[in-house]
Design an enzyme around this catalytic site. Structure first.
Site, PDB file in Angstrom:
ATOM      1  N   VAL A  24       0.857  -1.175   0.000  1.00 50.30           N
ATOM      2  CA  VAL A  24       0.000   0.000   0.000  1.00 50.30           C
ATOM      3  C   VAL A  24       0.898   1.231   0.000  1.00 50.30           C
ATOM      4  O   VAL A  24       1.923   1.275   0.677  1.00 50.30           O
ATOM      5  CB  VAL A  24      -0.975   0.008   1.198  1.00 50.30           C
ATOM      6  N   CYS A  25       0.499   2.191  -0.818  1.00 47.70           N
ATOM      7  CA  CYS A  25       1.224   3.452  -0.940  1.00 47.70           C
ATOM      8  C   CYS A  25       2.700   3.183  -1.274  1.00 47.70           C
ATOM      9  O   CYS A  25       3.002   2.393  -2.166  1.00 47.70           O
ATOM     10  CB  CYS A  25       1.065   4.262   0.345  1.00 47.70           C
TER      11      CYS A  25
END
Length: 333
Positions: free
Chosen positions: A108-109
């Site tokens: 994520v990210c």
């Protein structure tokens, strides 16, 4: 009969983003009400010690990565410490080792930087927070970086953009594992909309805003969003703003990085995407409501942007389709 594996290891490191971790773990925890077997989530760090997150709060790791033998899903969080984490040979090796045991590998990210350092994104399409995408592409040329979508699923590997996109991706993973209804119930319990399709751009006409004090641009954007089916040709917008078409184009390029006609098309596309995913209206009704001149006009716009027709988009849910997101000034988050 052996129950399916539901073990999830969330990898944290110094200066990880706590929201990345919380969005993922909260959604998976809430899913236990309907998902059987429930997810078994473990927060792991390289040494099993407390992890100080980027906002100063501390999280207690439940395991040291070397002690975790295997998992079904490994999820690497993002955060301002992602570069240091990607340069930590021990951490990268443990992620690479666990990935070999996993059915699914996720970041994520900016956690994508760690996956890339482990070689897990080589030859795959991947995304990250749009403000870090160019750096990821420069450092790891074998990774096919696409800063446009909020998340991308490429085979067993999934990556997402920043912060709240991690929730969209987690809901998509829950849907993959337990069906759309379970994902819907989790989204409802979290008081959020059902996950956006992965192809939705990270930077949207609904989130892009002009600089503070530019009332002309703000009024034009509000007018476009409120009247997608109206006359939004450059001449009409210029007349409404009492400026020349040349000045109108200059203002749009300065604030949105695109001419008026393209901005209007993107608004109409985003509205159509939302209606396709959230309503049962037929294609013709959506085309009319969103300001397209007809079904064929909307189909051409979808094929150009997403590589598929509106009907295919509604049926297939294009989590892995490319977009042509535009660059915007960085924002905090």
């Amino acid at each position: 009969m052996t129950e399916p594996d539901s073990s999830v290891v969330v990898v944290a490191y110094p200066d990880a983003e706590i929201a990345d971790i919380a969005c993922v773990t909260s959604a998976l925890s809430i899913a236990a009400t309907w998902a059987h077997p429930p997810y078994e989530v473990v927060l792991a760090s390289i040494d099993g010690e407390v992890v100080r997150c980027s906002n100063g709060l501390e999280l207690v790791a439940q395991a040291a990565l070397p002690d975790v033998e295997r998992c079904d899903t490994i999820i690497v969080a993002g955060g301002s410490g992602h570069e240091d984490a990607s340069n930590d040979a021990g951490l990268v090796e443990q992620v690479r080792r666990l990935a070999k045991t996993a059915r699914r590998v996720v970041s994520v990210c900016t956690g994508a930087t760690v996956l890339a350092a482990a070689g897990l994104l080589d030859g795959r399409r991947a995304t990250t927070h749009w403000n870090y995408a160019a750096g990821l592409a420069d450092r790891f040329p074998k990774v096919l970086v696409d800063a446009g979508p909020i998340y991308i699923k490429d085979g067993p590997v999934a990556t997402s953009g920043g912060l709240m996109a991690s929730l969209d991706l987690t809901l998509a993973l829950i849907e993959d594992d337990h069906g759309a209804e379970t994902a819907r119930l989790v989204a409802k319990a979290m008081v959020t909309y059902l996950q956006r399709p992965g192809s939705q751009p990270q930077v949207s006409m609904f989130t892009a805003s002009p600089r503070q004090g530019d009332h002309l641009m703000r009024q034009l954007i509000d007018h476009i969003l409120a009247n997608p089916g109206g006359d939004l040709r450059p001449a009409a917008l210029a007349a409404r703003a009492n400026v020349s078409q040349r000045q109108l184009t200059r203002v749009f390029r300065e604030h949105l990085g695109q001419p008026p006609a393209m901005a209007v098309r993107n608004v109409r596309l985003e509205l159509a995407v939302r209606m396709l995913r959230s309503t049962d209206r037929d294609i013709g009704q959506i085309a009319d409501r969103c300001g397209f001149s007809g079904v064929e006009h909307m189909r051409q716009a979808f094929v150009s942007r997403f590589g598929m027709s509106p009907r295919q988009y509604r049926l297939e849910g294009p989590g892995s389709q490319p977009t042509d997101g535009s660059e915007h000034t960085p924002v905090a988050g």
